[in-house]
Design an enzyme around this catalytic site. Structure first.
Site, PDB file in Angstrom:
ATOM      1  N   ASP A  37       0.837  -1.195   0.000  1.00 21.62           N
ATOM      2  CA  ASP A  37       0.000   0.000   0.000  1.00 21.62           C
ATOM      3  C   ASP A  37       0.877   1.252   0.000  1.00 21.62           C
ATOM      4  O   ASP A  37       1.857   1.339   0.761  1.00 21.62           O
ATOM      5  CB  ASP A  37      -0.894  -0.028   1.240  1.00 21.62           C
ATOM      6  CG  ASP A  37      -1.817   1.168   1.324  1.00 21.62           C
ATOM      7  OD1 ASP A  37      -2.699   1.284   0.458  1.00 21.62           O
ATOM      8  OD2 ASP A  37      -1.646   1.982   2.253  1.00 21.62           O
ATOM      9  N   GLU A  78       1.586  -0.453  -5.042  1.00 19.82           N
ATOM     10  CA  GLU A  78       0.714   0.678  -5.349  1.00 19.82           C
ATOM     11  C   GLU A  78       1.672   1.856  -5.476  1.00 19.82           C
ATOM     12  O   GLU A  78       2.098   2.436  -4.474  1.00 19.82           O
ATOM     13  CB  GLU A  78      -0.306   0.921  -4.239  1.00 19.82           C
ATOM     14  CG  GLU A  78      -1.258   2.058  -4.558  1.00 19.82           C
ATOM     15  CD  GLU A  78      -2.217   2.370  -3.421  1.00 19.82           C
ATOM     16  OE1 GLU A  78      -3.391   2.676  -3.700  1.00 19.82           O
ATOM     17  OE2 GLU A  78      -1.794   2.323  -2.248  1.00 19.82           O
TER      18      GLU A  78
END
Length: 733
Positions: A373, A410
């Site tokens: 993330d 990401e």
């Protein structure tokens, strides 16, 4: 019987080897490398590799060894509890600075303790916020290496912070020979899902709703759908409701609020006993592997739930604040995560913790991969500056203990970094945000999206080829947990996040969505029809693009969040999978399952190398060629959003079994029906219709690729806002 465990150290390998071969003779050589070689050759199916992080609570034959890093603490204490509900410790043990401190590591052995023991650390030290120190001698601290937590974050009625208690874990588990699936990333079909939301609804009709065990009950559905990997939204520990049932100030249902990176979330365990989540999580992984499904974890090494200066001291702040967080002017928390603080990922101590954590999940939980993330934060140095070739990113890619592991970034953060196409080396795949935007824009009818769609369909070579990265580095997606569901993408022009309690100010305003005439649900048949087509268009595009497709759980059944595009705090039916939709929209589930099956069996649309536009294996047919509806080569400057792609079967080198077939994809994003002429190179072979998103089910897809052949004149009508896929019914010559 439980598996025997082999830890990562050579001394442990020697002990395991001695147990297999008998005690070593007095004059026998003890070279650790030969020990390892001999051990690897032992035909012992119940011998299981395990990884022992150097810190935390480690079971020994006579008790438990507690080890924690703190450079600036002046005193360290161990708090032991008898029960989860205890507000006060039953025993407090002081670490002796003379005998229990080794460099910056405090280490203490307590005899007589067993698995299940509950504990906290407590540290004294300077309170000097201006110098980055925030020690609080009254705070009970979570062990950064805790392998399980129990209880909740209790309300501070007396000014004392009481986070969940750490649990001493016995990692013994009978894996029954389970190993990582090791599927090549190019063959992956990823299914992003939330453990709790997947089965929490009563409509799931499972015995253990909202849990790891609940996921096991739904494995038959995952197998029938055909996905190869589940990407679980965060399962490492994060805050949950307190005992009075009151929510925290910003409850995080999604789990992007980490509290303990080494511990599976207790809230997803069916059994409430301390540490039960460890075994239940392993049961889930083993069951998924048995079904041939890989497990990828969404990990959040970019911030913690401790927040900024106003946030509580729960763990890292109270142990070595200036090491674990990026600080501005030595005191203020840099907020590149958008969540109050930023983990100092390129500090050697924090870097080491992250590596131990990844290895722990891979070797103790058999995890197959990670999605990082806001991974761009890992590209920031200790001052928060983006740096080229960041050591953290390179080391993750090169770590030999993670060599079988999929790593997905990401590739952006909340402070403006956007590194899609340039994150790491060929080992790193990325969530391709450009793919999402270009596919959405094309099917919405946005001008200038014809060329971008072709580029995304062909594997996004503009982003990855220049760095020597293959098409599998592009994880293609149209939706994610963050944003509209597929159903809502074609049902709402604007977000509707009122239920979040933030006056609809949260969530992204740039959704590239449309409602086609009515905001939200409608009974108008014409609108319902175009919405159904657009859902099929985007799913068919996704599953026939070069790269790695990712589907969000429920999109295959048109799950809705009622227009909420930021349901991070919605532990309600807004977020839960409504399993009635699987039956209600069975035709769409069938459509997606057939496309997945086609992708698995059709190497033409999942190449490991980029399409070049050049002939394949001496054939006159290029590996890819583009045409207008007229059948002539495509004029890229045309304003009309209609084109056909002819993708030839791969060479025998890439397809040794000769399963590949030539495929024609026809796209019509205009508001009119269009006649498509088959290009001249396709007129000497026979074709069968596979997909027609404008047709009513079951004629929208032919799972056996045995749909109608085109007429003799090779002219077909492609409906407005629709696509067709034709497949050559014979292997290339």
């Amino acid at each position: 019987m439980p598996d025997r465990f082999v830890t990562c150290g050579f001394s442990e390998l020697r002990r395991a080897h001695d147990g297999l071969e008998g005690p070593r003779q007095p004059n026998q050589a003890s070279d650790s490398r030969s020990d390892l070689y001999m051990l690897m050759r032992q035909p012992c199916p119940d011998l299981q590799f395990a990884y022992s992080p150097p810190f935390g609570a480690t079971l020994t034959e006579k008790g438990v060894q507690f080890s924690v890093f703190s450079r600036s603490a002046t005193e360290m204490r161990l708090l032991l509890y008898n029960k989860v509900t205890d507000r006060e410790p039953a025993q407090v043990i002081d670490f002796d600075r003379g005998t229990d401190r080794w460099g910056d590591v405090w280490s203490l052995h307590v005899p007589g303790l067993e698995a299940g023991q509950l504990y906290h650390f407590q540290a004294s030290g300077p309170w000097e916020p201006e110098n980055g120190h925030r020690f609080d001698s009254t705070a009970r601290l979570i062990d950064p290496y805790a392998q399980a937590l129990a209880g909740t974050y209790q309300k501070q009625t007396d000014g004392v912070v009481r986070p969940p208690k750490c649990v001493v874990v016995d990692g013994t588990f009978d894996w029954e020979g389970d190993r990582h699936v090791r599927r090549d990333v190019s063959e992956s079909i990823i299914y992003e899902m939330h453990v709790r939301g997947f089965t929490k609804s009563k409509t799931a009709k499972v015995k253990a709703p909202g849990s790891y065990l609940g996921v096991i009950e739904k494995i038959p559905y995952l197998k029938s759908l055909g996905v190869t990997s589940v990407e679980l939204m965060p399962v490492h520990e994060f805050p949950i409701r307190d005992p009075q049932g009151k929510k925290l100030s910003r409850p995080n249902y999604w789990g992007y609020d980490p509290m303990a990176f080494f511990a599976p979330h207790r809230g997803y365990a069916h059994d409430s006993a301390p540490g039960a989540q460890v075994n239940e999580f392993k049961q889930m992984v083993k069951a998924l592997h048995s079904a041939g499904i890989e497990v990828i974890l969404d990990v959040v090494f970019n911030h913690t739930c401790e927040g900024n200066e106003q946030g509580p001291t729960l763990s890292f702040k109270g142990l070595e604040n200036q090491v674990y967080y990026i600080l501005s002017e030595g005191q203020h928390y840099c907020n590149y995560s958008g969540c109050g603080n930023t983990i100092n990922g390129n500090h050697p101590v924090v870097r080491e913790m992250i590596f131990h954590c990844l290895r722990h999940w891979v070797h103790n939980y058999h995890i197959d991969g990670f999605r990082f993330d806001l991974a761009s934060i890992l590209s920031r140095d200790r001052s928060g500056n983006l740096i080229p070739n960041p050591p953290m990113v390179e080391l993750i890619a090169e770590d030999p203990m993670l060599a079988d592991t999929k790593i997905i970034a990401e590739a952006w953060d909340a402070a403006g970094a956007y590194q899609v196409g340039s994150f790491g080396n060929h080992r790193w795949a990325e969530w391709n945000g450009r793919y999402r935007d270009d596919v959405r824009g094309f099917w919405r009818g946005d001008a200038g999206t014809l060329g971008p769609l072709a580029t995304r369909l062909a594997g996004s070579s503009d982003l990855y080829q220049h760095a020597g990265r293959p098409p599998s580095c592009s994880v293609n997606l149209v939706t994610t947990h963050d944003g509209f569901t597929m159903n809502d993408l074609v049902s709402y022009k604007d977000k509707h996040n009122e239920a979040n309690g933030e006056d609809n100010n949260d969530g992204d305003n740039h959704n590239i969505s449309d409602n086609y005439g009515v905001e939200g649900p409608t009974r108008k048949k014409a609108i319902s029809t175009i919405r159904s087509q657009q859902v099929r268009n985007m799913l068919a595009t996704l599953l026939t693009s070069q790269g790695v497709p990712m589907i969000v759980s429920g999109d295959e059944a048109r799950r809705t969040q009622k227009g909420n595009n930021n349901a991070y705090c919605q532990d309600t039916d807004i977020s839960w999978f409504d399993w009635r939709l699987v039956e209600k929209n069975a035709d769409l589930v069938r459509f997606v399952s057939a496309l997945i099956d086609f992708r698995k069996n059709q190497p033409t649309i999942r190449r490991r190398e980029y399409l070049t536009g050049q002939p394949v294996d001496g054939r006159k047919v290029p590996d890819v060629s583009w045409y207008g509806p007229s059948g002539d080569p495509l004029n890229w400057d045309q304003g009309e959003l209609a084109m056909a792609a002819y993708i030839a079967a791969p060479s025998r080198i890439d397809d040794p079994e000769g399963l590949g077939r030539d495929v024609i994809l026809m796209f019509n994003s205009t508001g009119d029906h269009r006649e498509f002429h088959f290009p001249a190179i396709a007129r000497g072979t026979q074709w069968n219709l596979f997909v027609d998103t404008a047709a009513a089910p079951p004629e929208d897809i032919y799972p056996d690729v045995d749909g109608p052949m085109p007429p003799n004149n090779r002219i077909v009508e492609v409906g407005r806002h629709s696509m067709r896929i034709y497949v050559c019914n014979a292997p290339p010559k």
